[in-house]
Design a protein around this motif. Structure first.
Motif, mmCIF file in Angstrom:
data_model
loop_
_atom_site.group_PDB
_atom_site.id
_atom_site.type_symbol
_atom_site.label_atom_id
_atom_site.label_comp_id
_atom_site.label_asym_id
_atom_site.label_seq_id
_atom_site.Cartn_x
_atom_site.Cartn_y
_atom_site.Cartn_z
ATOM 1 N N THR A 91 16.801 70.671 -0.455
ATOM 2 C CA THR A 91 18.150 70.710 -1.015
ATOM 3 C C THR A 91 18.876 69.388 -0.781
ATOM 4 O O THR A 91 19.437 68.800 -1.714
ATOM 5 N N SER A 92 18.861 68.906 0.447
ATOM 6 C CA SER A 92 19.611 67.679 0.746
ATOM 7 C C SER A 92 19.029 66.469 0.023
ATOM 8 O O SER A 92 19.773 65.631 -0.483
ATOM 9 N N ARG A 93 17.729 66.373 -0.043
ATOM 10 C CA ARG A 93 17.105 65.224 -0.719
ATOM 11 C C ARG A 93 17.256 65.301 -2.237
ATOM 12 O O ARG A 93 17.595 64.321 -2.880
ATOM 13 N N GLU A 94 16.977 66.447 -2.782
ATOM 14 C CA GLU A 94 16.897 66.539 -4.239
ATOM 15 C C GLU A 94 18.259 66.572 -4.913
ATOM 16 O O GLU A 94 18.394 66.092 -6.035
ATOM 17 N N ILE A 95 19.272 67.089 -4.263
ATOM 18 C CA ILE A 95 20.614 67.003 -4.847
ATOM 19 C C ILE A 95 21.033 65.532 -4.894
ATOM 20 O O ILE A 95 21.584 65.057 -5.887
ATOM 21 N N VAL A 97 19.000 62.928 -5.032
ATOM 22 C CA VAL A 97 18.195 62.267 -6.066
ATOM 23 C C VAL A 97 18.721 62.614 -7.457
ATOM 24 O O VAL A 97 18.816 61.753 -8.327
ATOM 25 N N MET A 98 19.099 63.866 -7.647
ATOM 26 C CA MET A 98 19.613 64.293 -8.945
ATOM 27 C C MET A 98 20.923 63.565 -9.286
ATOM 28 O O MET A 98 21.095 63.066 -10.393
ATOM 29 N N LEU A 99 21.818 63.485 -8.314
ATOM 30 C CA LEU A 99 23.121 62.883 -8.575
ATOM 31 C C LEU A 99 23.079 61.366 -8.641
ATOM 32 O O LEU A 99 23.752 60.757 -9.475
ATOM 33 N N THR A 104 21.448 56.281 -11.343
ATOM 34 C CA THR A 104 21.778 54.919 -10.903
ATOM 35 C C THR A 104 21.603 53.862 -11.989
ATOM 36 O O THR A 104 22.465 52.992 -12.126
ATOM 37 N N PRO A 105 20.539 53.895 -12.786
ATOM 38 C CA PRO A 105 20.446 52.881 -13.849
ATOM 39 C C PRO A 105 21.631 52.939 -14.822
ATOM 40 O O PRO A 105 22.135 51.898 -15.251
ATOM 41 N N PHE A 106 22.091 54.133 -15.139
ATOM 42 C CA PHE A 106 23.228 54.276 -16.045
ATOM 43 C C PHE A 106 24.517 53.808 -15.366
ATOM 44 O O PHE A 106 25.353 53.133 -15.975
ATOM 45 N N ILE A 107 24.668 54.168 -14.085
ATOM 46 C CA ILE A 107 25.837 53.733 -13.325
ATOM 47 C C ILE A 107 25.856 52.212 -13.225
ATOM 48 O O ILE A 107 26.884 51.569 -13.467
ATOM 49 N N ALA A 108 24.713 51.625 -12.876
ATOM 50 C CA ALA A 108 24.641 50.162 -12.727
ATOM 51 C C ALA A 108 24.939 49.454 -14.041
ATOM 52 O O ALA A 108 25.669 48.456 -14.058
#
Length: 151
Positions: A91-95, A97-99, A104-108
């Motif tokens: 849960t902690s890792r995949e949330i 990674v999902m967010l 990240t490429p789109f955010i960057a």
């Protein structure tokens, strides 16, 4: 290929270091390195010189990412009791990674566009992410540690 190749050797070495000095210090060290290196990294990319770009990538992967990857699995495993461990880690890792990982490429791209083609907002974004990593590691030290499992 050179960048990934540096990780092949560095991840196990950072894992061994994490076994010796602790997972948290190695994970934080990777985050601190990445926060400090992101500016020079973009300067090297901006040279458009293939050799410097390869070096920039190899250092980023071989030190920053490898330190975090070499310590993260054991770090996360030690945070949770055995009966909750798989669900908690997944849960902690995949949330995360999902967010962030997938977007990240789109955010960057949006940040570079917002900054008129300059990477400075991406640098700020990356530093904020690393500061959050450091804060999470520091906060984890305050959590009660799981009881050892009898062998």
């Amino acid at each position: 290929m050179t960048a990934t190749g540096s990780s092949v050797f560095a991840v196990p070495l950072f894992g061994k270091l994490a076994d010796r000095i602790g997972r948290g210090p190695v994970l934080m060290g990777g985050a601190i390195f990445t926060a400090l290196y992101i500016g020079p990294y973009f300067l090297l990319l901006g040279t458009r010189q293939p050799v410097l770009i390869i070096i920039a990538m190899a250092v980023a992967y071989g030190v920053g990412q490898s330190a975090m990857l070499g310590s993260q699995s054991a770090f996360l495993s030690e945070l949770f009791e055995t009966r909750y461990r798989f669900t908690a880690i997944a849960t902690s890792r995949e949330i995360n990674v999902m967010l962030l990982g997938g977007t990240t490429p789109f955010i960057a791209t949006a940040l570079v566009q917002a900054a008129g083609g300059s990477p400075w907002l991406v640098i700020v974004f990356a530093v904020v992410c690393q500061v959050l990593t450091i804060a999470a590691v520091l906060m984890s030290r305050r959590l009660p540690q799981p009881a050892p499992v009898a062998a």
